[in-house]
Design an enzyme around this catalytic site. Structure first.
Site: not given
Length: 350
Positions: A159, A180, A248, A250
């Site tokens: 993140d 991510d 992907r 969220w």
């Protein structure tokens, strides 16, 4: 103004002169004059800490404030409050002005650098979270509207960049992570001339990560078809020493576009993942347009992603997707002295 700092400021203005000209050509707002506030750890500026300089800006600020940060390693956890718009924080070279912290855990509380204000600009900074692979550890959180980042390096593991809310513009930035590492529900344009680097566990990072299994570059959080949000990567370069997916979801209506970008072999052939929820395959918008390199081969892409036509790509090829021509501003060409509201005796800011 001290002679050393006067020389440093002249170097800064000269180095950015060509950038100002280029920015004005592509429709950036020209901000000719700003209040100058200087941060210098040696005590020769107005403040020793970046956060102290931010704190001194008046609430409901209406005037551009340019915080010039002298090279150094600033171990600070920084917040730009929502009531302090029109702030620019700038170094001269990103690898010489480093803002670092090592917090982790809750995604909205861990960032090294948090922007809650609107009309914020960062230039030539390294922003990093050195916690590593133990948990979520955000380097930069951007929750304000109309925020722009030029020539910055944003480094973490999981993140890395939380592009939370608002409209954001990233130009010629280097973004590095593993899991991510570009996430959130902003409308964000990542643009480069020639290249913005998006690196998956790249070796340049000054601390070591261990990546187990495959990861994802983006986790965009658009949750409704009515939301005008999403990530667009225009003219970027993706490289790394581990494999990764492009994205992907969220959010169920996650929207990500890669256009005119180089993709190394680090990108997995399938490209995208539904995060274990097949219902999202029909609601996500994952598209590519004229990308190239070994990772751009579309033969094994998941069938629910796709390619943009030239007509479809037009919307994503300009700043119109973030309304950027009305708010992205160039570097000031003139500076004036800070008032007592934004400058104090540096000796009191140890």
């Amino acid at each position: 103004m001290a002679p050393a700092y006067s020389s440093y400021l002249r170097m800064f203005v000269m180095a950015l002169f060509m950038f100002v000209l280029a920015s004005s050509r592509v429709g950036a707002l020209v901000t000719s004059t700003a209040i100058l506030v200087r941060v210098d750890q040696s005590g020769k500026g107005d403040y020793r800490k970046i956060q102290d300089a931010i704190d001194a800006v008046p609430s409901d600020n209406k005037e551009p404030v340019f915080i010039l940060v002298k090279p150094g390693i600033y171990q600070e956890k920084i917040v730009v409050p929502a009531d302090k718009p029109f702030i620019t924080i700038s170094g001269l070279k990103a690898n010489g002005t480093i803002i670092t912290w090592n917090d982790g855990g809750e995604i909205f509380e861990s960032p090294t650098f948090t922007v809650l204000a609107s009309d914020f600009v960062a230039r030539y900074l390294t922003i990093q979270n050195t916690l590593g692979a133990r948990t979520k550890a955000v380097a930069l959180r951007v929750s304000g509207d109309r925020a722009a980042f030029f020539g910055c390096r944003i480094l973490a593991y999981q993140d890395t960049l939380l592009a939370d809310n608002g409209r954001h513009y990233y130009k010629n930035c280097y973004i590095e992570g593993a899991v991510d590492f570009i996430c959130g529900n902003a409308a964000s344009l990542f643009e480069a001339k020639p290249l913005t680097y998006i690196c998956i566990f790249f070796s340049e990072v000054p601390f070591t990560f261990t990546l187990k299994g495959d990861a994802s570059i983006t986790a965009q959080r658009r949750e409704s078809p009515s939301e005008d949000t999403g990530f667009t990567f225009l003219g970027c370069k993706i490289t790394g020493v581990r494999s990764a997916l492009l994205g992907r979801p969220w959010g169920a209506y996650s929207r990500v576009v890669f256009a005119l970008s180089y993709m190394s072999g680090a990108i997995l052939p399938q490209g995208w993942d539904d995060w274990g929820d097949t219902s999202k395959q029909s609601t996500t918008f994952y598209r590519e347009y004229k990308c190239y390199g070994p990772g751009a081969n579309a033969r094994k892409r998941v069938e629910w992603s796709g390619k943009l036509t030239t007509e479809e790509a037009e919307f994503f090829m300009t700043k119109n997707m973030i309304g950027g021509r009305s708010w992205i501003r160039s570097t000031p060409t003139h500076f004036k002295k800070a008032s007592t509201a934004t400058s104090n005796n540096p000796a009191t800011h140890a």
